[in-house]
Design a protein around this motif. Structure first.
Motif, PDB file in Angstrom:
ATOM      1  N   THR A  38       0.851  -1.176   0.000  1.00 14.86           N
ATOM      2  CA  THR A  38       0.000   0.000   0.000  1.00 14.86           C
ATOM      3  C   THR A  38       0.894   1.234   0.000  1.00 14.86           C
ATOM      4  O   THR A  38       2.111   1.134   0.141  1.00 14.86           O
ATOM      5  CB  THR A  38      -0.890   0.033   1.252  1.00 14.86           C
ATOM      6  N   ALA A  39       0.272   2.380  -0.152  1.00 12.10           N
ATOM      7  CA  ALA A  39       1.046   3.617  -0.153  1.00 12.10           C
ATOM      8  C   ALA A  39       1.823   3.796   1.145  1.00 12.10           C
ATOM      9  O   ALA A  39       2.928   4.342   1.170  1.00 12.10           O
ATOM     10  CB  ALA A  39       0.117   4.812  -0.383  1.00 12.10           C
ATOM     11  N   ALA A  40       1.242   3.304   2.257  1.00 17.84           N
ATOM     12  CA  ALA A  40       1.902   3.432   3.555  1.00 17.84           C
ATOM     13  C   ALA A  40       3.149   2.556   3.644  1.00 17.84           C
ATOM     14  O   ALA A  40       4.100   2.876   4.352  1.00 17.84           O
ATOM     15  CB  ALA A  40       0.932   3.082   4.674  1.00 17.84           C
ATOM     16  N   ASP A  41       3.137   1.419   2.916  1.00 19.21           N
ATOM     17  CA  ASP A  41       4.266   0.492   2.963  1.00 19.21           C
ATOM     18  C   ASP A  41       5.417   0.928   2.041  1.00 19.21           C
ATOM     19  O   ASP A  41       6.566   0.548   2.243  1.00 19.21           O
ATOM     20  CB  ASP A  41       3.835  -0.925   2.547  1.00 19.21           C
ATOM     21  N   PHE A  42       5.084   1.731   1.053  1.00 17.89           N
ATOM     22  CA  PHE A  42       6.036   2.049  -0.007  1.00 17.89           C
ATOM     23  C   PHE A  42       7.059   3.084   0.474  1.00 17.89           C
ATOM     24  O   PHE A  42       6.705   4.131   1.004  1.00 17.89           O
ATOM     25  CB  PHE A  42       5.283   2.569  -1.223  1.00 17.89           C
ATOM     26  N   SER A  43       8.337   2.772   0.277  1.00 13.14           N
ATOM     27  CA  SER A  43       9.409   3.696   0.666  1.00 13.14           C
ATOM     28  C   SER A  43       9.937   4.395  -0.577  1.00 13.14           C
ATOM     29  O   SER A  43      10.769   3.855  -1.300  1.00 13.14           O
ATOM     30  CB  SER A  43      10.541   2.944   1.378  1.00 13.14           C
ATOM     31  N   PHE A  44       9.431   5.597  -0.823  1.00 11.05           N
ATOM     32  CA  PHE A  44       9.864   6.348  -1.994  1.00 11.05           C
ATOM     33  C   PHE A  44      11.355   6.652  -1.914  1.00 11.05           C
ATOM     34  O   PHE A  44      12.073   6.567  -2.912  1.00 11.05           O
ATOM     35  CB  PHE A  44       9.063   7.649  -2.094  1.00 11.05           C
ATOM     36  N   GLY A  45      11.833   7.001  -0.700  1.00 10.76           N
ATOM     37  CA  GLY A  45      13.239   7.346  -0.527  1.00 10.76           C
ATOM     38  C   GLY A  45      14.164   6.201  -0.859  1.00 10.76           C
ATOM     39  O   GLY A  45      15.191   6.382  -1.523  1.00 10.76           O
ATOM     40  N   ALA A  46      13.834   5.004  -0.394  1.00 13.72           N
ATOM     41  CA  ALA A  46      14.673   3.831  -0.665  1.00 13.72           C
ATOM     42  C   ALA A  46      14.740   3.549  -2.157  1.00 13.72           C
ATOM     43  O   ALA A  46      15.804   3.234  -2.707  1.00 13.72           O
ATOM     44  CB  ALA A  46      14.146   2.624   0.088  1.00 13.72           C
ATOM     45  N   ALA A  47      13.576   3.657  -2.826  1.00 12.35           N
ATOM     46  CA  ALA A  47      13.553   3.426  -4.271  1.00 12.35           C
ATOM     47  C   ALA A  47      14.348   4.500  -5.012  1.00 12.35           C
ATOM     48  O   ALA A  47      15.084   4.204  -5.965  1.00 12.35           O
ATOM     49  CB  ALA A  47      12.106   3.414  -4.765  1.00 12.35           C
ATOM     50  N   ALA A  48      14.223   5.748  -4.567  1.00 11.04           N
ATOM     51  CA  ALA A  48      14.934   6.837  -5.224  1.00 11.04           C
ATOM     52  C   ALA A  48      16.440   6.692  -5.066  1.00 11.04           C
ATOM     53  O   ALA A  48      17.206   6.946  -6.004  1.00 11.04           O
ATOM     54  CB  ALA A  48      14.477   8.179  -4.656  1.00 11.04           C
ATOM     55  N   LEU A  49      16.881   6.263  -3.888  1.00 13.19           N
ATOM     56  CA  LEU A  49      18.319   6.078  -3.655  1.00 13.19           C
ATOM     57  C   LEU A  49      18.861   4.952  -4.523  1.00 13.19           C
ATOM     58  O   LEU A  49      19.942   5.061  -5.103  1.00 13.19           O
ATOM     59  CB  LEU A  49      18.577   5.771  -2.177  1.00 13.19           C
ATOM     60  N   LEU A  50      18.098   3.861  -4.636  1.00  9.83           N
ATOM     61  CA  LEU A  50      18.517   2.730  -5.461  1.00  9.83           C
ATOM     62  C   LEU A  50      18.674   3.150  -6.919  1.00  9.83           C
ATOM     63  O   LEU A  50      19.699   2.911  -7.551  1.00  9.83           O
ATOM     64  CB  LEU A  50      17.506   1.598  -5.350  1.00  9.83           C
ATOM     65  N   ILE A  51      17.647   3.793  -7.452  1.00  4.90           N
ATOM     66  CA  ILE A  51      17.645   4.140  -8.869  1.00  4.90           C
ATOM     67  C   ILE A  51      18.646   5.251  -9.177  1.00  4.90           C
ATOM     68  O   ILE A  51      19.221   5.305 -10.272  1.00  4.90           O
ATOM     69  CB  ILE A  51      16.223   4.549  -9.312  1.00  4.90           C
TER      70      ILE A  51
END
Length: 427
Positions: free
Chosen positions: A184-197
């Motif tokens: 869900t949106a609450a589970d999603f870590s935008f920061g972690a994904a952004a750092l990876l990419i």
């Protein structure tokens, strides 16, 4: 224009070669597993951040014609100590990143030649690759330029083919749901994904490191940086889009995402073509690293903050001592076999170059308004300030272990600075 210098389009190809490496060939599956189809939005976010940082580097490079890149900018704005800290980190991470990519090339080669899984043969590949690239650089800029241009075009052709044909085989249903299954949106870590990419976008800062080997650097380098970032961002978005559209949820399960997707619509031959493109790509980024890394060492030595022997040039007008040093140290690090750790440290440590450069242009604007850059960043201080704030936010998304290892070099550099200051700066 001297024939042995990089012209505008050669600088563009060098920049593309310095950025597009193994990341884009290995990125889509990891990004999709973490962010699902929303990874396309994350790529756009990272592209905007990378472009804002690149604009700051473009303005800074438009003020200088010397080798060194971030080191030169930080030293001019904040003095010897900060400059040395940034330069030390830049030189160390450049060597580590080259070592990691050489190790990565040997690892990727095992997919084609299984015998290379033997540690002995893998080490031979690393030594032969880095040694030969060091020799190529010692023999002159012209040879490096020609090989770089050929390799860059060779790595881009499979990607262009992948996008141009794959776009007709996409299934719109593969783009839903937006987030990974079960999240869900609450589970999603935008920061972690952004750092990876964001790892895939690093490398643009290297373009200005060899300014003295480029024709009209104050004019060509800023324009080339902007051009490179636009082209790379478009490539990344389209490759991710085609990968999702062709494979859907299966994208998260494959270790060779682009080759797997290409095999779907191009057959086995297409998969092999992309696999070959992977090797050319990783080999190409090794070439770019071997050329750019020694120039940072030379820039620091030219300012008497490293022993003057590193500033020596041979009859081919190449810094042969710095090249030999970077090659030997790089081989030793590469043979350690710690590719994953070195790559993780590399992406975190790069912010020690990004943040000082963004702050430096604000200082240089105020200190020397009579000599503006050939390509000033628009909207006053807005873009540099946003770039600094977003960079700091992205940096704290990493775990403490990676931050300590990634930025620990700043502490290690302190005693070296005072040692060099005592021996050389006060002469």
């Amino acid at each position: 224009m001297q024939k042995n210098k990089f012209g505008f389009w050669s600088i563009v190809l060098l920049g593309i070669n310095a950025i597009i490496g193994s990341g884009i060939f290995l990125l889509p599956n990891k990004a999709y597993a973490l962010a699902g189809s929303f990874s396309l939005v994350v790529i756009l976010f990272d592209a905007l951040l990378a472009m804002s940082l690149a604009l700051c580097f473009a303005e800074a490079s438009g003020r200088f014609q010397r080798n060194g890149g971030p080191y030169i900018y930080a030293r001019a704005a904040f003095g010897n100590f900060v400059g040395f800290e940034v330069g030390f980190m830049k030189a160390a991470i450049s060597i580590i990143a080259w070592a990691a990519m050489a190790n990565g090339f040997a690892t990727a080669l095992t997919a084609v030649v299984p015998a290379m899984k033997d540690p002995f043969y893998k080490d031979l590949v690393i030594i032969a690759l880095m040694g030969s690239l060091g020799l190529i650089n010692i023999l002159g800029v012209q040879l490096s330029k020609v090989i770089n241009n050929i390799v860059t075009v060779g790595k881009l052709l499979p990607l262009v083919l992948f996008i141009a044909i794959g776009i007709f085989y996409m299934n719109g249903a593969n783009f839903t749901p937006l987030l990974p299954s079960g999240e869900t949106a609450a589970d999603f870590s935008f920061g972690a994904a952004a750092l990876l990419i964001f790892y895939a976008f690093t490398g643009f800062e290297a373009i200005a490191e060899a300014a003295e080997d480029m024709d009209d650097p104050k004019r060509n380098i800023p324009r080339a940086i902007v051009m490179v970032m636009l082209l790379v961002s478009a490539f990344y978005f389209l490759i991710m889009m085609v990968s999702i559209g062709v494979l859907g949820p299966d994208l998260a399960e494959t270790k060779t995402p682009i080759a797997t997707a290409a095999a779907v619509f191009l057959g086995t031959g297409g998969g092999l073509l992309v696999t070959a493109g992977t090797l050319v790509s990783i080999g190409g980024i090794n070439l770019a690293s071997s050329f750019l890394t020694p120039r940072v060492i030379v820039a620091i030595a030219d300012d008497h903050m490293l022993p003057p022997i590193f500033s020596r040039y041979n009859r081919f007008h190449t810094p042969y001592v710095a090249i030999l040093f970077a090659t030997v140290v790089g081989i030793l690090i590469a043979l350690s076999g710690s590719f994953t750790t070195l790559a993780a440290i590399s992406v975190v440590s790069r912010f020690a170059q990004y943040v000082p450069t963004c702050l430096a242009i604000l200082v240089l604007r105020r200190r020397d308004p009579e000599h503006p850059s050939t390509l000033p960043v628009p909207f006053g201080p807005l873009i540099p300030v946003i770039a600094v704030l977003v960079s700091l936010w992205l940096l704290v998304q990493a775990d403490l272990h990676k931050i300590l290892f990634g930025l620990g070099g700043l502490l290690i550099a302190v005693p070296f600075y005072f040692l060099m200051r005592k021996q050389y700066l006060q002469r």
